[in-house]
Design an enzyme around this catalytic site. Structure first.
Site, PDB file in Angstrom:
ATOM      1  N   LYS A  83      -2.638  -2.521  -3.905  1.00  0.00           N
ATOM      2  CA  LYS A  83      -3.498  -1.763  -4.837  1.00  0.00           C
ATOM      3  C   LYS A  83      -4.530  -2.683  -5.498  1.00  0.00           C
ATOM      4  CE  LYS A  83      -0.105   1.889  -5.635  1.00  0.00           C
ATOM      5  NZ  LYS A  83       1.119   1.443  -4.968  1.00  0.00           N
ATOM      6  N   ARG A  91      12.592   5.339  -0.808  1.00  0.00           N
ATOM      7  CA  ARG A  91      14.009   5.372  -1.154  1.00  0.00           C
ATOM      8  C   ARG A  91      14.832   6.403  -0.398  1.00  0.00           C
ATOM      9  NH1 ARG A  91      12.597   5.824  -7.302  1.00  0.00           N
ATOM     10  NH2 ARG A  91      10.833   6.842  -6.288  1.00  0.00           N
TER      11      ARG A  91
END
Ligand code: BMP
Length: 257
Positions: free
Chosen positions: A86, A231
């Site tokens: 980012k 996840r």
């Protein structure tokens, strides 16, 4: 081959639109993290079209140290590698950040369009283009407070009209010829809007299914091209089985179009 083509090819070959976010919770000694990451890659590589690495692995393992093993394994499996850094600084710093990640073996980086073009992301795009690498920009993030930034209305200096920030970012993705636009799976209505702007020029990468509450069916139907999944795979009892299940669900929604 440019990054867009590279990931599209991997997606077709593996029949998968899943980008594996190889995020693991903190663990010591760091070698355990490394062996867990490799085990997940070994089990899931058949069902994903790319691997996305985040600070969860870069910080403990080190870019030119332990992470090199992860990068080599992903390359052996011929999976494109995205560094989710980012990028969000002034131009010369951005260029150096991107340079290190590309040198380390990454095929694409993520960046924040808020810093703008001149003395912002222009040097990153230039470097990427010169080296056949990709730049994926944030357009609308997946978390609860995303509206505070990406959803703010911005006043046009000349006309005075108000436009949501994410629509401006979506237009920039097209203008800058970005390799991807990130839109949260938790906001399928935003995916629809962004898709209308970027059309088939910029693929939409959508994180947020599972743990963050996004639903596979809605995300795919809204127009996401790739689903970024962390996840739900990395913390699953059986990551390979979990990945295959998500991949198959995505494919069955796509088949119903
Ligand atoms: P998970 O599937 O575990 O929620 O992980 C999503 C991944 O996508 C994480 O690596 C996160 O940093 C990233 N991500 C996100 O969740 N939302 C965004 O808007 C942008 C992201 O890069």
């Amino acid at each position: 081959m440019d990054f867009k083509t590279k990931i599209e090819k991997a997606a077709e070959e593996r029949n998968s639109r899943i980008v594996l976010a190889l995020d693991l919770p903190p663990e010591k000694p760091y070698e355990i993290l490394l062996s867990k990451a490799i085990k997940i890659l070994d089990g899931t590589n058949d069902y994903v079209c790319a691997v996305k690495i985040n600070r969860q692995l870069v910080l403990p393992l080190g870019l030119f140290r332990g992470l090199q093993t992860v990068i080599c394994v992903a390359k052996d499996y011929e999976l494109p590698l995205i560094m989710d850094c980012k990028i969000n600084d002034v131009g010369h710093t951005n260029e150096i950040i991107a340079r290190y990640y590309f040198e380390a073996g990454f095929d694409a980086v993520t960046a924040n369009p808020l810093v703008g073009w001149e003395e912002g992301l222009k040097p990153v795009f230039k470097l990427a283009r010169e080296n056949g690498k990709g730049v994926i920009i944030l357009v609308y993030m997946s978390h609860k407070s995303t509206d505070e930034g990406y959803g703010r209305s911005v006043k046009d200096k000349k006309t005075g009209s108000l436009t949501p920030q994410y629509q401006i970012f979506a237009r920039k993705a097209v203008e800058w010829n970005a390799d991807g636009a990130v839109v949260g799976a938790t906001y399928p209505e935003k995916i629809v809007e962004v898709k209308q702007i970027v059309k088939d020029k910029v693929p939409i990468y959508s994180p947020g299914i599972g743990f963050q509450g996004g639903k596979i069916e809605e995300t795919v139907r809204a127009g996401a091209d790739y689903l970024i999944v962390g996840r739900s795979i990395t913390l699953a009892k059986n990551p390979a089985e979990a990945t295959k299940k998500i991949r198959d669900t995505v494919n069955s929604v796509l088949a119903g179009f």
